[in-house]
Enzyme design. Structure first.
Site, PDB file in Angstrom:
ATOM      1  CE1 TYR A 287      72.657   4.958  53.849  1.00 57.18           C
ATOM      2  CE2 TYR A 287      74.575   3.569  54.185  1.00 57.18           C
ATOM      3  CZ  TYR A 287      74.008   4.723  53.711  1.00 57.18           C
ATOM      4  OH  TYR A 287      74.795   5.644  53.081  1.00 57.18           O
TER       5      TYR A 287
ATOM      6  CG  HIS B 113      71.298  11.292  55.078  1.00 57.05           C
ATOM      7  ND1 HIS B 113      72.487  11.711  54.537  1.00 57.05           N
ATOM      8  CD2 HIS B 113      70.363  12.177  54.664  1.00 57.05           C
ATOM      9  CE1 HIS B 113      72.287  12.805  53.832  1.00 57.05           C
ATOM     10  NE2 HIS B 113      71.004  13.118  53.895  1.00 57.05           N
TER      11      HIS B 113
ATOM     12  CE  LYS C 145      75.857   9.440  58.811  1.00 53.93           C
ATOM     13  NZ  LYS C 145      74.689  10.007  58.240  1.00 53.93           N
TER      14      LYS C 145
END
Length: 166
Positions: A103, A112, A143
């Site tokens: 993160y 997320h 991601k």
């Protein structure tokens, strides 16, 4: 903060300690206890935040015990520790095919993770198929794929790999 080791988890039971650790992105609360992974626990032990109850030896003996349990533990721990010391919140990324999900600094776990990080030794060989699979999976869950290459001296170099579509 006091804790105990049970198998491959470190358990914290003090409510105040649990609250502080969860706010900092550590562990998972289960049945009024906080379960820490061995990597999280070792990081907190080394920083002096956590103390393991029982006759399990000093920090060096604990490290050796963890390293013997998993061939990749030491390499993964180096990457975990480096990311944590840089201010990132680091959680397991196994369900995404990577060692960690990471993160952004200053972000809570409500959102997320931004990165998937996979630790590899410097002499590790990845095929284009493996790289492509990792990048596609990371992008599929929105991601960024990062490979953390750990050299023989323990230094870490991070490589971001992206797929470009024309």
């Amino acid at each position: 903060m006091d804790a105990i080791i049970i198998d491959d988890r470190i358990i914290v039971e003090d409510k105040k300690a649990i609250s502080r650790l969860v706010q900092r992105g550590f562990g998972k609360v289960k049945e009024k206890q906080l379960e820490l992974s061995l990597i999280e626990g070792l990081f907190l032990l080394e920083s002096g935040t956590l103390k393991i109850n029982g006759d399990i030896g000093d920090i060096r003996e604990i490290k050796e015990r963890f390293w013997k349990a998993d061939d990749e533990f030491q390499m993964r721990y180096r990457v975990y520790k480096d990311l944590r010391e840089r201010g990132y919140i680091v959680k397991t990324g196994f369900k995404f095919g990577a060692h960690f999900r990471v993160y952004d600094r200053g972000k809570s776990l409500d959102g997320h993770s931004r990165y998937l990080v996979h630790a590899v030794p410097e002499n590790y060989s990845l095929s284009f198929t493996e790289v492509s699979r990792a990048v596609r999976l990371a992008q599929g869950v929105k991601k960024e794929m990062i490979f953390a290459v750990v050299d023989d001296d323990g230094d870490i170099t991070y490589y971001s790999v992206d797929r470009i579509t024309p």
